[in-house]
Design a protein around this motif. Structure first.
Motif, PDB file in Angstrom:
ATOM      1  N   UNK A 117       0.475  -7.556  -6.048  1.00 13.97           N
ATOM      2  CA  UNK A 117      -0.180  -8.854  -5.932  1.00 13.97           C
ATOM      3  C   UNK A 117       0.664  -9.967  -6.565  1.00 13.97           C
ATOM      4  N   UNK A 118       1.175  -9.720  -7.776  1.00 16.22           N
ATOM      5  CA  UNK A 118       1.990 -10.734  -8.447  1.00 16.22           C
ATOM      6  C   UNK A 118       3.257 -11.037  -7.655  1.00 16.22           C
ATOM      7  N   UNK A 119       3.823 -10.012  -7.023  1.00 14.92           N
ATOM      8  CA  UNK A 119       5.019 -10.220  -6.214  1.00 14.92           C
ATOM      9  C   UNK A 119       4.737 -11.192  -5.074  1.00 14.92           C
ATOM     10  N   UNK A 120       3.511 -11.155  -4.538  1.00 14.88           N
ATOM     11  CA  UNK A 120       3.135 -12.065  -3.462  1.00 14.88           C
ATOM     12  C   UNK A 120       2.821 -13.463  -3.976  1.00 14.88           C
ATOM     13  N   UNK A 121       2.246 -13.556  -5.176  1.00 11.64           N
ATOM     14  CA  UNK A 121       1.788 -14.849  -5.680  1.00 11.64           C
ATOM     15  C   UNK A 121       2.889 -15.647  -6.370  1.00 11.64           C
ATOM     16  N   UNK A 122       3.816 -14.961  -7.035  1.00 13.07           N
ATOM     17  CA  UNK A 122       4.895 -15.666  -7.716  1.00 13.07           C
ATOM     18  C   UNK A 122       5.919 -16.177  -6.700  1.00 13.07           C
ATOM     19  N   UNK A 123       6.672 -17.218  -7.065  1.00 14.87           N
ATOM     20  CA  UNK A 123       7.738 -17.687  -6.166  1.00 14.87           C
ATOM     21  C   UNK A 123       8.786 -16.604  -5.934  1.00 14.87           C
ATOM     22  N   UNK A 124       9.383 -16.620  -4.753  1.00 16.13           N
ATOM     23  CA  UNK A 124      10.339 -15.576  -4.382  1.00 16.13           C
ATOM     24  C   UNK A 124      11.557 -15.534  -5.309  1.00 16.13           C
ATOM     25  N   UNK A 125      11.905 -16.679  -5.893  1.00 18.96           N
ATOM     26  CA  UNK A 125      13.084 -16.700  -6.755  1.00 18.96           C
ATOM     27  C   UNK A 125      12.900 -15.916  -8.039  1.00 18.96           C
ATOM     28  N   UNK A 126      11.652 -15.530  -8.347  1.00 19.25           N
ATOM     29  CA  UNK A 126      11.437 -14.651  -9.494  1.00 19.25           C
ATOM     30  C   UNK A 126      11.956 -13.253  -9.208  1.00 19.25           C
ATOM     31  N   UNK A 127      12.075 -12.925  -7.923  1.00 20.30           N
ATOM     32  CA  UNK A 127      12.548 -11.590  -7.556  1.00 20.30           C
ATOM     33  C   UNK A 127      11.386 -10.615  -7.460  1.00 20.30           C
ATOM     34  N   UNK A 128      11.643  -9.387  -7.048  1.00 22.26           N
ATOM     35  CA  UNK A 128      10.569  -8.399  -6.933  1.00 22.26           C
ATOM     36  C   UNK A 128       9.936  -8.112  -8.287  1.00 22.26           C
ATOM     37  N   UNK A 129       8.610  -8.011  -8.305  1.00 13.66           N
ATOM     38  CA  UNK A 129       7.871  -7.690  -9.532  1.00 13.66           C
ATOM     39  C   UNK A 129       7.635  -6.187  -9.582  1.00 13.66           C
ATOM     40  N   UNK A 130       8.004  -5.578 -10.699  1.00 18.42           N
ATOM     41  CA  UNK A 130       7.863  -4.126 -10.867  1.00 18.42           C
ATOM     42  C   UNK A 130       7.131  -3.822 -12.163  1.00 18.42           C
ATOM     43  N   UNK A 131       6.298  -2.768 -12.179  1.00 21.57           N
ATOM     44  CA  UNK A 131       5.641  -2.375 -13.421  1.00 21.57           C
ATOM     45  C   UNK A 131       6.629  -1.706 -14.370  1.00 21.57           C
ATOM     46  N   UNK A 132       6.409  -1.861 -15.657  1.00 22.63           N
ATOM     47  CA  UNK A 132       7.204  -1.169 -16.675  1.00 22.63           C
ATOM     48  C   UNK A 132       6.356  -0.015 -17.202  1.00 22.63           C
ATOM     49  N   UNK A 133       6.898   1.202 -17.188  1.00 26.48           N
ATOM     50  CA  UNK A 133       6.091   2.386 -17.480  1.00 26.48           C
ATOM     51  C   UNK A 133       5.757   2.570 -18.958  1.00 26.48           C
ATOM     52  N   UNK A 134       6.189   1.670 -19.812  1.00 25.00           N
ATOM     53  CA  UNK A 134       5.925   1.815 -21.243  1.00 25.00           C
ATOM     54  C   UNK A 134       4.487   1.456 -21.599  1.00 25.00           C
TER      55      UNK A 134
END
Length: 302
Positions: free
Chosen positions: A148-165
């Motif tokens: 969802x965040x990947x869709x809502x944030x501007x594309x220049x932020x790059x792909x949004x990925x979860x951090x497993x920590x």
């Protein structure tokens, strides 16, 4: 087992018996894990944006295939009757992934984000230490949030990925830059246990700008833009948003890349737009009702 098999002479087990057995096994595996919100209506809206990106990337010849894939992915991410979606398990010692399909999603593609692995520091806990069912619940929540965040944030932020920590940690970035993202829904401290909120005001000497906004739904959000330490006449800006929801404090922030001295490619206005998105608020509502983080603690001294 008699309830699941047909004892009529000359007939094998009923087809629905296998479905019942599989569902019972899945419910036992995720016993105690509340269902995540159904974001299918939001997924339909997101699908239109994904198709537009696909058209620009690969042309009209492939658009039809992409569209079919998007519309085929509009099943619930978490079963509506307790049956869980494919649960991914992650090991700190191994990078391999085990996926267990559920009857409701077998053969159904859906967007996913590859987690970023971060080794915990000595004495630091991680999601790898959680019981399997709780760990799977938090990982599924991270997947929904990251997509969802990947869709809502501007594309220049790059792909949004979860951090497993930890469940509240995410990461964006492209072109060699890394932008830390926090999406936290933490239970509030009890009455008198936490400090009062500081007034929202600009502090130019510290590079702080504060903005308070009331969303259409009545939620009051506070956004702070902060400038970090200067280096070679450059400063790295970060954006941090807070608001209260139910019994929780919600935080959404994007930091800059200190190593490359690149500020967060997200403005305060863009962060506010994310906070008022219906899909984002559905995730907040779920996390408020079913906490995944420790209660706020008071930091004494200063």
């Amino acid at each position: 087992m008699d309830m699941f098999t047909d004892r009529s002479p000359g007939r094998g087990p009923r087809p629905e018996a296998d479905d019942l057995l599989i569902r019972a096994a899945m419910e036992q595996a995720a016993e105690g894990a509340p269902a995540l919100p159904d974001l299918v209506p939001v997924a339909l809206v997101r699908g239109r944006r994904r198709r537009n990106r696909a058209r620009a990337a690969v042309g009209a010849g492939v658009t039809g295939v992409v569209a079919l894939g998007v519309f085929g992915a509009v099943l619930p991410m978490w079963g509506s009757k307790g049956g869980t979606e494919a649960a991914q398990t992650w090991s700190a010692a191994s990078r391999t992934t085990t996926v267990t399909p559920s009857p409701t999603t077998t053969g159904t593609p859906r967007p996913s984000a590859t987690p970023v692995h971060v080794e915990p520091t000595p004495g630091e806990s991680s999601m790898a230490d959680l019981p399997p069912a709780e760990r799977a619940r938090r990982e599924e929540f991270q997947q929904q949030a990251a997509v969802l965040l990947d869709e809502l944030f501007p594309q220049k932020l790059g792909p949004v990925r979860p951090v497993d920590l930890a469940v509240h940690r995410y990461q964006g970035g492209q072109d060699g830059n890394t932008f830390p993202i926090v999406f936290s829904v933490r239970p509030k401290a009890g009455p008198g246990e936490g400090p009062a909120d500081a007034p929202c005001r600009d502090i130019p000497s510290k590079g702080l700008r504060c903005r308070s906004v009331t969303l259409p739904n009545g939620i009051v959000v506070r956004v702070v833009t902060a400038a970090g330490d200067a280096k070679e006449s450059k400063t790295v800006n970060s954006v941090d948003l807070h608001f209260g929801y139910g019994g929780s404090t919600v935080r959404l922030s994007v930091g800059g890349d200190d190593s490359s001295m690149v500020s967060a490619p997200v403005s305060a206005t863009q962060l506010i737009a994310v906070a008022e998105d219906p899909g984002f608020l559905e995730l907040v509502k779920y996390a408020d009702a079913h906490p995944m983080e420790d209660k706020e603690r008071t930091v004494r001294g200063g």
